[in-house]
Design an enzyme around this catalytic site. Sequence first.
Site, PDB file in Angstrom:
ATOM      1  N   GLU A  33       0.819  -1.211   0.000  1.00  0.00           N
ATOM      2  CA  GLU A  33       0.000   0.000   0.000  1.00  0.00           C
ATOM      3  C   GLU A  33       0.853   1.262   0.000  1.00  0.00           C
ATOM      4  OE1 GLU A  33      -4.111  -1.222   2.211  1.00  0.00           O
ATOM      5  OE2 GLU A  33      -2.256  -1.652   3.270  1.00  0.00           O
ATOM      6  N   GLU A  46      -4.143  -9.642   3.022  1.00  0.00           N
ATOM      7  CA  GLU A  46      -5.068  -9.395   4.128  1.00  0.00           C
ATOM      8  C   GLU A  46      -6.240 -10.367   4.133  1.00  0.00           C
ATOM      9  OE1 GLU A  46      -3.104  -5.402   3.190  1.00  0.00           O
ATOM     10  OE2 GLU A  46      -3.905  -7.105   2.037  1.00  0.00           O
TER      11      GLU A  46
END
Length: 270
Positions: free
Chosen positions: A124, A144
Amino acid sequence: MLTESKTMTDTVLLTIKDQIALLTLNRPDKLNALNYETIDRLMAHLDQIEVAPDVRAVILTGAGERAFSAGGDIHEFSQSVGTGANTAVRDFVRRGQMMTARLEAFSKPTIAAVNGLAYGGGCEITEAVHLAVASEKALFAKPEIRLGMPPTFGGTQRLPRLAGRKRALELLLTGEPFRPARALEMGLINMVVPHDQLLAAAHDLAARIIRHSPLAVGAIITAVTRGLNMSISEGLQVESEQFARMVPTHDLGEGLAAWIDHRPPVYSGR
């Protein structure tokens, strides 16, 4: 003058050379996982760098040979989750989103030098920075989903904007790792280089940017970052506003005069 931070116990190291700040995530024994202290330290460095006239660009990398960042510190994060949604959102989600938003909207060019694993929050960060160079040894992933959760530092929003909805959803929903070649093809990174040339390539990219007017560089970053989340007509208005801010500056006058006189410009940042 910005003070360098080279204490090996610091979770984020700062060195400065040739007007380029090198920020190094410094938890190599934890694969440079982003615990709360590391995120807070990174944000504090960015606050200092932004107002430092002797720094014109930022490179962000990871310590050690294994990882850029393996993502959030799961042990610390799980403790926040155990106290409930409000605490987890406040301590983990908002902190991570503020970090990636800060990097994305930073007024000076930010470049990731991805030296190894870039999983979760590390991926990210790569999505959020303005430019990214990856080692041939880098490896990316959006894992995730394997923890039973979505990404929380902006990954559900920035990756589809970079790669397209279907390609992003494949990575988000499978959690499977992907190599630098695919990251390059999707627009997540700008180039792949041999591992031993990574920092040199990132510095070369930064140097090719900072030779130009810092005011113009900042105006371009602002127009692009803001315009991506607007309609084209609204984005064009931002572009016009950024140009208008340049009109009375020394840098625009110098750039035009230098072009007319067939000489290199000398920018002052004013």
